[in-house]
Write a protein that holds these residues in place. Sequence first.
Motif, PDB file in Angstrom:
ATOM      1  N   GLY A 287       0.753  -1.082  -0.175  1.00 36.61           N
ATOM      2  CA  GLY A 287      -0.065  -0.066   0.067  1.00 36.61           C
ATOM      3  C   GLY A 287       0.961   1.276   0.010  1.00 36.61           C
ATOM      4  O   GLY A 287       0.213   2.249  -0.198  1.00 36.61           O
ATOM      5  N   GLN A 288       2.255   1.240   0.006  1.00 37.03           N
ATOM      6  CA  GLN A 288       3.071   2.240   0.147  1.00 37.03           C
ATOM      7  C   GLN A 288       3.648   2.529  -1.008  1.00 37.03           C
ATOM      8  O   GLN A 288       3.664   1.903  -2.000  1.00 37.03           O
ATOM      9  CB  GLN A 288       4.037   2.110   1.146  1.00 37.03           C
ATOM     10  N   TYR A 289       3.757   3.999  -1.280  1.00 38.68           N
ATOM     11  CA  TYR A 289       4.284   4.373  -2.628  1.00 38.68           C
ATOM     12  C   TYR A 289       5.331   5.770  -2.283  1.00 38.68           C
ATOM     13  O   TYR A 289       5.276   6.146  -1.102  1.00 38.68           O
ATOM     14  CB  TYR A 289       3.417   4.619  -3.694  1.00 38.68           C
TER      15      TYR A 289
ATOM     16  N   ASN B  72      -6.862  10.194  13.848  1.00 37.07           N
ATOM     17  CA  ASN B  72      -5.858   9.587  12.966  1.00 37.07           C
ATOM     18  C   ASN B  72      -4.762   8.666  13.513  1.00 37.07           C
ATOM     19  O   ASN B  72      -4.270   9.175  14.697  1.00 37.07           O
ATOM     20  CB  ASN B  72      -5.063  10.855  12.461  1.00 37.07           C
ATOM     21  N   GLY B  73      -4.450   7.820  12.793  1.00 38.06           N
ATOM     22  CA  GLY B  73      -3.159   7.109  13.382  1.00 38.06           C
ATOM     23  C   GLY B  73      -3.710   6.033  14.425  1.00 38.06           C
ATOM     24  O   GLY B  73      -2.855   5.382  15.106  1.00 38.06           O
ATOM     25  N   ALA B  74      -4.973   5.783  14.748  1.00 34.01           N
ATOM     26  CA  ALA B  74      -5.382   5.017  15.613  1.00 34.01           C
ATOM     27  C   ALA B  74      -5.215   3.464  15.450  1.00 34.01           C
ATOM     28  O   ALA B  74      -5.297   2.661  16.433  1.00 34.01           O
ATOM     29  CB  ALA B  74      -6.923   5.278  15.988  1.00 34.01           C
ATOM     30  N   GLY B  75      -5.049   3.072  14.150  1.00 35.12           N
ATOM     31  CA  GLY B  75      -4.989   1.744  13.776  1.00 35.12           C
ATOM     32  C   GLY B  75      -6.149   1.300  13.054  1.00 35.12           C
ATOM     33  O   GLY B  75      -6.327   0.045  12.813  1.00 35.12           O
ATOM     34  N   LYS B  76      -7.392   1.935  12.675  1.00 38.18           N
ATOM     35  CA  LYS B  76      -8.443   1.785  11.986  1.00 38.18           C
ATOM     36  C   LYS B  76      -7.862   1.037  10.917  1.00 38.18           C
ATOM     37  O   LYS B  76      -8.540  -0.017  10.430  1.00 38.18           O
ATOM     38  CB  LYS B  76      -9.290   2.673  11.806  1.00 38.18           C
ATOM     39  N   SER B  77      -7.183   1.920   9.968  1.00 33.86           N
ATOM     40  CA  SER B  77      -6.990   1.155   8.696  1.00 33.86           C
ATOM     41  C   SER B  77      -6.083   0.167   8.567  1.00 33.86           C
ATOM     42  O   SER B  77      -6.100  -1.066   7.864  1.00 33.86           O
ATOM     43  CB  SER B  77      -6.155   2.318   7.619  1.00 33.86           C
ATOM     44  N   THR B  78      -5.172  -0.053   9.501  1.00 38.99           N
ATOM     45  CA  THR B  78      -4.369  -1.461   9.747  1.00 38.99           C
ATOM     46  C   THR B  78      -5.195  -2.571   9.939  1.00 38.99           C
ATOM     47  O   THR B  78      -4.936  -3.665   9.636  1.00 38.99           O
ATOM     48  CB  THR B  78      -3.321  -1.037  10.829  1.00 38.99           C
ATOM     49  N   THR B  79      -6.050  -2.276  11.092  1.00 39.67           N
ATOM     50  CA  THR B  79      -7.181  -3.346  11.357  1.00 39.67           C
ATOM     51  C   THR B  79      -7.941  -3.964  10.128  1.00 39.67           C
ATOM     52  O   THR B  79      -8.112  -4.850   9.914  1.00 39.67           O
ATOM     53  CB  THR B  79      -8.150  -2.822  12.513  1.00 39.67           C
TER      54      THR B  79
HETATM   55  N1  LIG Z   1       3.003  -0.229   6.226  1.00 39.27           N
HETATM   56  C1  LIG Z   1       3.297   0.361   7.521  1.00 39.27           C
HETATM   57  N2  LIG Z   1       4.527   0.747   8.090  1.00 39.27           N
HETATM   58  C2  LIG Z   1       4.844   1.346   9.150  1.00 39.27           C
HETATM   59  N3  LIG Z   1       4.011   2.102   9.852  1.00 39.27           N
HETATM   60  C3  LIG Z   1       2.663   2.000   9.327  1.00 39.27           C
HETATM   61  C4  LIG Z   1       2.101   1.018   8.168  1.00 39.27           C
HETATM   62  N4  LIG Z   1       0.703   1.435   8.120  1.00 39.27           N
HETATM   63  C5  LIG Z   1       0.507   2.143   9.116  1.00 39.27           C
HETATM   64  N5  LIG Z   1       1.610   2.499   9.988  1.00 39.27           N
HETATM   65  C6  LIG Z   1       1.180   3.197  10.895  1.00 39.27           C
HETATM   66  O1  LIG Z   1       0.539   2.882  11.903  1.00 39.27           O
HETATM   67  C7  LIG Z   1      -0.419   3.577  12.434  1.00 39.27           C
HETATM   68  C8  LIG Z   1      -1.884   3.615  12.600  1.00 39.27           C
HETATM   69  O2  LIG Z   1      -2.037   3.682  11.083  1.00 39.27           O
HETATM   70  P1  LIG Z   1      -3.665   3.361  10.443  1.00 39.27           P
HETATM   71  O3  LIG Z   1      -3.436   3.859   9.053  1.00 39.27           O
HETATM   72  O4  LIG Z   1      -4.196   2.274  10.873  1.00 39.27           O
HETATM   73  O5  LIG Z   1      -4.427   4.696  11.223  1.00 39.27           O
HETATM   74  P2  LIG Z   1      -6.236   4.991  11.107  1.00 39.27           P
HETATM   75  O6  LIG Z   1      -6.568   4.852  12.317  1.00 39.27           O
HETATM   76  O7  LIG Z   1      -6.394   4.643   9.900  1.00 39.27           O
HETATM   77  O8  LIG Z   1      -5.692   6.650  10.788  1.00 39.27           O
HETATM   78  P3  LIG Z   1      -6.365   7.686   9.879  1.00 39.27           P
HETATM   79  O9  LIG Z   1      -7.652   8.290  10.662  1.00 39.27           O
HETATM   80  O10 LIG Z   1      -5.337   8.547   9.537  1.00 39.27           O
HETATM   81  O11 LIG Z   1      -6.571   6.854   8.521  1.00 39.27           O
HETATM   82  C9  LIG Z   1       0.205   4.911  12.186  1.00 39.27           C
HETATM   83  O12 LIG Z   1       0.860   5.701  13.173  1.00 39.27           O
HETATM   84  C10 LIG Z   1       0.801   4.757  10.856  1.00 39.27           C
HETATM   85  O13 LIG Z   1       1.869   5.515  10.598  1.00 39.27           O
END
Ligand SMILES: Nc1ncnc2c1ncn2[C@@H]1O[C@H](COP(=O)(O)OP(=O)(O)OP(=O)(O)O)[C@@H](O)[C@H]1O
Lengths: 289, 352, 283
Positions: A287-289, B72-79
């Motif tokens: 997902g990164q670029y 932002n950055g809570a970890g939603k997208s990562t989940t």
């Molecule tokens: N591939 C990655 N490598 C390193 N760190 C990452 C990666 N993907 C996400 N992170 C870090 O993990 C943390 C959680 O990110 P995430 O995208 O899950 O947040 P989010 O809750 O979706 O926030 P937003 O509201 O900004 O979308 C962030 O600090 C981000 O920088």
Amino acid sequence: METTFIPRSLGQPGLLSDVRAFLAVVRREWIIFTRYPSWIIALFIWPLIFPMMYILTARALSGPDGSGLAVFIATTGATDYIGYIIVGTTVWMWQNIVLWDVGFALRNEQMRGTLESNWLTPTWRFSYLLGQTGPQIVTMAMFIGVTALEFGLLFGIRLNGSPWMLGLMMLAAIPAIYGLGFAFASLVITVKEANAFVFLIRGMVMIFCGITFPVAILPAWMQTFAKWLPQTYLIHGMRAAAFAKAGVKELLPDLIPLLSFGAFWLAVGYFTFLWMERRARKSGAIGQY
Amino acid sequence: MSQFAVEACQLVKKFPARPGTGDKPLEGEPASSQRKRRRLFGKKEPKAMFTAVNGVDLQIQYGEIFGLLGPNGAGKSTTIRMLCTLLEPTSGTAHINGYDIVKQANDVRRSLGTVLAGERSIYWKLTGRENLEYFAALYHIPPAIAKKRVDELIERMELKDRANELVEKYSTGMRQRVAIAKALLARPPILLLDEPTLGLDPQAARNLRELIAQLKQEGHTILLTTHYMEEADQLSDRIGIIDAGKIIALDTPEGLKRRIDRKEIIRLEVSGWQDYIGEKLRAMREVESLVARRQNESDLWEVNLQATDSRVVLPKLMESISQNGTRLVNMNIVKPSLEDVFIHLTGKALRD
Amino acid sequence: MQLTTLSQPSLTTHLRALFVIARKDWKVFWRYPLNALSSVFQPIIWITPVYFMGKAFSTNGQAAGFAAYSGTGDYMSYILLGTVLTNFIMTVFWGMGYALKNDMDSGVLESNWLTPIPRLLILVGRTLTSILTTTITSATMLILAGLLFGFRPTGSTFAAILTAVPMLVGLYGFGFAFAGVVLLMREANTLVDVGSFLVQGFSGTNFPVQSLPYWLIPISLMLPLTYGLDAVRGFLLKTNTLLPIPAEIAILLFSMFVMLWIGAQVFHRVERRVRTLGTLGQH
Ligand SMILES: Nc1ncnc2c1ncn2[C@@H]1O[C@H](COP(=O)(O)OP(=O)(O)OP(=O)(O)O)[C@@H](O)[C@H]1O
Ligand SMILES: [Mg+2]
């Protein structure tokens, strides 16, 4: 909860579905490719420009009285230095273009942001890479056709061997050349700054594989090294097929190593892809670029 | 087989910490265990790890809309990325539609329709229809069914007039609708929507929320993330509040709001706010939390104050505010909203 | 109250501006050391096939055919010299256009142009660093290539460098015009590719132009570069020159002024046109 009616998925797994998905990748690539025809200019310019510098230098080396040319003919056994050079430069350009096109296929999708969308589907993932290869081979064939046409018309270069044998050599080279491209495509996703590899590989082809000269003229250690590059056999075999009327039997010493390298590089390409897929799933690099 | 549409158990995701991004290694735990393992292989120094998701548990029923709410950055997208098989969890397990997200990834992909955040998930150089036809093949839908389904979705997403135009000519809202149509193609039982209304204008966002409600009616289970309170409040059957990789509260919207029922929320608009005023007020026993944030670049500050007894707080408040050029512009005592719940739980605002 | 501006244009402020631009580019250059490495090795890689090809045309290390055209059988020295000069030619030729394109893409062009420094001076400033870095990388390349292939200058280095100067200065004129074209077309790559090919093919960077097919030779003779390369080689390698060297130098000096004048004219015209169209900030 009131009703728990669960919708049934429309997707139907199976081999046929995977084949269809593969064809969809080919089709998509082709549509995008034909929709933006800026490559047409490149298609006509590059086959002419790239060999030209070497050809004109060779012309100067021939001398006004052809005394240099006589030496060249004696050392190489070729009759025509232009055809000799074009075969070499075409192979170099082929590998070069594959490294950029196929090599950056996944990377470009990654930058466009579509790689993840593809990755979300239940399709066999290697098809994304294989599927991009189809249209690339077609354009490459066009490229080689244009080269032949341009030099046939402008310089009167004629094939005196069999076009079938020439085609056979090129066909046999596909696994090796594209296998390298696959390996590279996977590398680019996880290793940033992988461009350096393109320069490395095409530099090696340029130095060792005899794109403008017979490999036999190289110092011994360089000749040994050249044996490990499939392009060496391709260039040698194509020259033999195009200008020395070589048949399958004469071409076997080139065909066999070429196909073996092909098997090797395809395997390397495939396993690098699997490795990349796992690695990217761990690191989130897709997902990164 | 589990009876849950989505079930996650102690999901953890760690990333190598990226220098300069402020990702700090959490709680110092990775160091020892990591170091030992790496030493065995004679590898270089261990990398600092950053924990993006830190032990998330979820159990989402079939037919439910579940909202994941967090800053932002809570970890939603990562989940979401872990659930849709793009990322492999560092530890923990999860099942989608009963399938393991690591071991049965392809079955998971078949059960899911996912819309990731951002508008770049489709090909800009294809038309809307071509995009859908392409992805239909990739989702393994037989051609005859695919054709009907694509037409149906184009109609439903109101893309009909412009379905044969290149996506690059679409507006953000239209692109988002194509992305959603793409997720719906295979009519998957479960939908994951990561910030689906991000970047949409209010009207488009409202339409999208209506659509999500309809999809629930049709039986889809929906997990959506958002940092818009109203959205989560309006749509979700249940809400999980996530902060710093942990779910810190999980309940129905009403249930969450009931938690701070007896609190009083005072919302102020102040010009010329000074930080020390906040310090002073926070020191009061009756003040539970106070969050001040600047309103888009102006000199106006929005202050959110939660108090146990406003009668004690108010006089003190007026007194400290009308000093040194600080001026009260507006004041309300309001009913608790989800945002207040969030502030109550974390001591910080959802959006900065 | 009348505000007096702090900006007081003078020769020193202009020179300082030039220096600031150059220093910024210098820093940026060394931030990507791989690029420096690549500009040392790429030319070597590209001429390796020529080296071995030349061997296939030579007996006992003497390229008799080549000598019949150029007056020297040492084709590698001939080509290496051509390569070094090509490096400089490319730097001046395309450097300004590329710099312009980069600024356009990164969006800093407008802010640069809002300063009271003359545009052409900004452009020249952008090439100063590249001239310096090209000197460094070319020298490194020449040393390495000399070890690999042999480089044997026999004549006067000083006279050769002196001859190269008016050639390069004249090229600035072309560079200005090209920068104008980039400004108008907002695209550089295709032009550069085709342009480089024509220049390399016709001015004889890799071979004596005498060896071109006779119907192409007139094109070569119309390029001032041809005489520059020819004269430099005449001094350094004692090759046969097309015309007597003083005549070639006269042509170079004359064309230098003409090209500078035309280039500046073209650029100013284009710039004014772009300002009327208001397309500067777009890309
Ligand atoms: N591939 C990655 N490598 C390193 N760190 C990452 C990666 N993907 C996400 N992170 C870090 O993990 C943390 C959680 O990110 P995430 O995208 O899950 O947040 P989010 O809750 O979706 O926030 P937003 O509201 O900004 O979308 C962030 O600090 C981000 O920088
Ligand atoms: Mg997110």
